[in-house]
Design a protein around this motif. Structure first.
Motif, mmCIF file in Angstrom:
data_model
loop_
_atom_site.group_PDB
_atom_site.id
_atom_site.type_symbol
_atom_site.label_atom_id
_atom_site.label_comp_id
_atom_site.label_asym_id
_atom_site.label_seq_id
_atom_site.Cartn_x
_atom_site.Cartn_y
_atom_site.Cartn_z
ATOM 1 N N SER A 12 -24.832 2.532 20.573
ATOM 2 C CA SER A 12 -26.158 2.714 20.262
ATOM 3 C C SER A 12 -26.928 1.934 21.528
ATOM 4 C CB SER A 12 -26.687 2.343 18.942
ATOM 5 O OG SER A 12 -26.229 3.167 18.079
ATOM 6 N N GLU A 13 -26.459 0.720 21.336
ATOM 7 C CA GLU A 13 -27.115 -0.271 22.651
ATOM 8 C C GLU A 13 -26.719 0.262 24.049
ATOM 9 O OE1 GLU A 13 -24.821 -3.739 21.688
ATOM 10 O OE2 GLU A 13 -26.161 -4.382 20.260
ATOM 11 N N LEU A 14 -25.623 0.766 24.197
ATOM 12 C CA LEU A 14 -25.336 1.577 25.833
ATOM 13 C C LEU A 14 -26.362 2.656 25.967
ATOM 14 C CD1 LEU A 14 -23.709 1.849 28.181
ATOM 15 C CD2 LEU A 14 -22.238 3.341 26.935
ATOM 16 N N ILE A 15 -26.676 3.517 25.061
ATOM 17 C CA ILE A 15 -27.687 4.711 25.155
ATOM 18 C C ILE A 15 -28.993 3.914 25.349
ATOM 19 C CG2 ILE A 15 -28.417 6.715 24.113
ATOM 20 C CD1 ILE A 15 -25.656 6.707 25.328
ATOM 21 N N ALA A 16 -29.170 3.235 24.564
ATOM 22 C CA ALA A 16 -30.653 2.464 24.606
ATOM 23 C C ALA A 16 -30.859 1.723 25.977
ATOM 24 C CB ALA A 16 -30.865 1.429 23.595
ATOM 25 N N SER A 17 -29.801 1.392 26.616
ATOM 26 C CA SER A 17 -29.921 0.465 27.891
ATOM 27 C C SER A 17 -30.293 1.320 28.986
ATOM 28 C CB SER A 17 -29.009 -0.547 28.013
ATOM 29 O OG SER A 17 -27.835 0.128 28.022
ATOM 30 N N ALA A 18 -29.557 2.641 28.676
ATOM 31 C CA ALA A 18 -29.651 3.814 29.719
ATOM 32 C C ALA A 18 -31.131 4.141 30.131
ATOM 33 C CB ALA A 18 -28.640 4.745 29.477
ATOM 34 N N GLY A 19 -31.794 3.996 28.716
ATOM 35 C CA GLY A 19 -33.302 4.623 28.766
ATOM 36 C C GLY A 19 -33.352 6.148 28.663
ATOM 37 N N LYS B 191 -18.270 4.342 28.219
ATOM 38 C CA LYS B 191 -18.179 4.928 26.972
ATOM 39 C C LYS B 191 -16.675 4.798 26.490
ATOM 40 C CE LYS B 191 -22.017 8.386 26.962
ATOM 41 N NZ LYS B 191 -22.296 9.874 27.109
ATOM 42 N N VAL B 192 -16.026 5.196 27.512
ATOM 43 C CA VAL B 192 -14.280 5.089 27.229
ATOM 44 C C VAL B 192 -13.915 3.936 26.928
ATOM 45 C CG1 VAL B 192 -12.203 5.302 28.558
ATOM 46 C CG2 VAL B 192 -13.978 7.192 28.859
ATOM 47 N N ALA B 193 -14.678 2.777 27.413
ATOM 48 C CA ALA B 193 -14.214 1.359 27.036
ATOM 49 C C ALA B 193 -14.264 0.916 25.616
ATOM 50 C CB ALA B 193 -15.003 0.346 27.975
ATOM 51 N N LEU B 194 -15.526 1.811 24.921
ATOM 52 C CA LEU B 194 -15.732 1.609 23.563
ATOM 53 C C LEU B 194 -14.681 1.837 22.782
ATOM 54 C CD1 LEU B 194 -19.449 2.878 23.599
ATOM 55 C CD2 LEU B 194 -18.854 0.376 23.631
ATOM 56 N N LEU B 195 -13.752 2.910 23.240
ATOM 57 C CA LEU B 195 -12.618 3.201 22.404
ATOM 58 C C LEU B 195 -11.710 1.861 21.928
ATOM 59 C CD1 LEU B 195 -11.514 6.494 24.390
ATOM 60 C CD2 LEU B 195 -12.810 6.285 22.271
ATOM 61 N N ALA B 196 -11.850 0.961 22.726
ATOM 62 C CA ALA B 196 -11.011 -0.251 22.245
ATOM 63 C C ALA B 196 -11.689 -0.960 20.815
ATOM 64 C CB ALA B 196 -10.977 -1.352 23.441
ATOM 65 N N LEU B 197 -12.953 -0.607 20.716
ATOM 66 C CA LEU B 197 -13.399 -1.295 19.621
ATOM 67 C C LEU B 197 -13.327 -0.510 18.214
ATOM 68 C CD1 LEU B 197 -16.888 -1.731 21.106
ATOM 69 C CD2 LEU B 197 -14.922 -3.392 20.857
ATOM 70 N N GLY B 198 -13.258 -1.166 16.933
ATOM 71 C CA GLY B 198 -13.086 -0.608 15.727
ATOM 72 C C GLY B 198 -14.547 0.355 15.511
ATOM 73 N N GLU B 199 -14.370 1.225 14.548
ATOM 74 C CA GLU B 199 -15.380 1.992 14.244
ATOM 75 C C GLU B 199 -16.777 1.556 14.275
ATOM 76 O OE1 GLU B 199 -16.567 5.689 10.959
ATOM 77 O OE2 GLU B 199 -14.767 4.628 10.831
ATOM 78 N N GLU B 200 -17.092 0.364 13.443
ATOM 79 C CA GLU B 200 -18.541 0.181 13.260
ATOM 80 C C GLU B 200 -18.958 -0.535 14.264
ATOM 81 O OE1 GLU B 200 -20.880 -3.204 10.138
ATOM 82 O OE2 GLU B 200 -18.641 -2.214 9.550
ATOM 83 N N ARG C 263 -17.973 0.066 17.367
ATOM 84 C CA ARG C 263 -18.115 0.998 18.412
ATOM 85 C C ARG C 263 -19.578 1.675 18.394
ATOM 86 N NH1 ARG C 263 -13.892 5.680 18.015
ATOM 87 N NH2 ARG C 263 -12.444 4.043 18.267
ATOM 88 N N TRP C 264 -19.946 2.014 17.278
ATOM 89 C CA TRP C 264 -21.064 2.736 17.391
ATOM 90 C C TRP C 264 -22.072 1.797 17.407
ATOM 91 C CZ3 TRP C 264 -20.858 7.214 18.398
ATOM 92 C CH2 TRP C 264 -19.822 8.132 18.206
ATOM 93 N N VAL C 265 -22.140 0.673 17.209
ATOM 94 C CA VAL C 265 -23.352 -0.342 17.550
ATOM 95 C C VAL C 265 -23.444 -0.679 18.742
ATOM 96 C CG1 VAL C 265 -24.047 -2.837 17.214
ATOM 97 C CG2 VAL C 265 -23.203 -1.818 15.034
ATOM 98 N N ALA C 266 -22.111 -0.794 19.642
ATOM 99 C CA ALA C 266 -22.140 -0.787 21.127
ATOM 100 C C ALA C 266 -22.689 0.406 21.751
ATOM 101 C CB ALA C 266 -20.879 -1.360 21.355
#
Length: 243
Positions: free
Chosen positions: A236-243, A220-229, A231-234
């Motif tokens: 959502s994918e991260l949470i989905a992959s975690a099940g 999640k911290v690594a996502l702070l390097a991304l722009g807003e849009e 970041r939130w796509v990534a």
């Protein structure tokens, strides 16, 4: 019990600021004349409650705000170091001065205390005030992230400092991901400082959180390097992959 290093820093503060005075004038709506008069009496004890009320007021409450802060520092820092201060929080009066423009010995004494206090807070498994509180106070008093984060970045990997970092990040990660500037002291320029904080976390927190109990925290911290849009796509994918 105050450590030898902290006791030495307090002695330095007292040697530099002890016996200073400030004009007795100030806001008579907030203080009694007899309370303000104490500022002009060298080493007159102010007591915890009045000390903190003085320390948190905005500059226009005193005839000479900078002189008032210098007058408070020995007693104020001794109170902080004692671990019994329950009412100190940002913003602080010291952060509202240009203290780095003061004489060098005064700057060195303040820097020395803040540095030791922060280092010992990070090294303490159960610090009296909590790392988040001391982080905010030190950032506020320094008016900068750099001297605070340099200490954290230099700490050995895998120690108590990393546990504190994980706890702080876990508490703040949702705000950080939402670009909330109020993770920083409220009277600082959070909009300007937030990207600096996020960049530092991506660089330093991600590797230190590799063994955190929450396996998603570092990602999640690594996502702070991304722009807003992005970041939130990534996210959502991260949470989905975690099940």
């Amino acid at each position: 019990m105050t450590s030898p290093a902290l006791a030495s820093a307090l002695r330095r503060v007292d040697a530099v600021f002890g016996g200073t005075t400030a004009p007795a004038g100030g806001c008579l709506h907030c203080y009694g004349a007899e309370e303000l008069a104490l500022l002009a009496v060298p080493r007159a004890p102010l007591g915890d409650e009045l000390l903190l009320r003085f320390f948190h007021k905005v500059p226009d409450h005193f005839t000479d705000h900078a002189a008032t802060m210098r007058r408070l520092l020995p007693e104020l820092f001794a109170l902080i170091a004692s671990g019994r201060c329950s009412g100190i929080a940002a913003p602080t009066g010291l952060g509202r001065t240009a203290w780095r423009s003061w004489p060098r010995e005064q700057v060195t004494a303040i820097e020395g205390f803040l540095d030791v206090w922060w280092r010992e807070t990070l090294a303490d498994p159960e610090p009296p005030y909590g790392v988040g509180t001391v982080w905010e106070l030190c950032v506020d008093m320094h008016r900068s992230l750099t001297p605070v984060h340099d200490v954290w970045a230099a700490a050995p990997r895998g120690g108590i400092e990393d546990r504190h970092l994980g706890d702080w990040v876990a508490y703040r990660i949702d705000d950080l991901l939402q670009d909330d500037p109020f993770v920083l002291p409220w009277d600082m320029d959070g909009e300007a400082l937030l990207p600096e904080l996020q960049t530092w976390l991506v660089e330093h927190a991600v590797p230190r959180l590799a063994d955190h109990p929450d396996p998603l925290l570092a990602r999640k911290v690594a996502l702070l390097a991304l722009g807003e849009e992005e970041r939130w796509v990534a996210y959502s994918e991260l949470i989905a992959s975690a099940g």
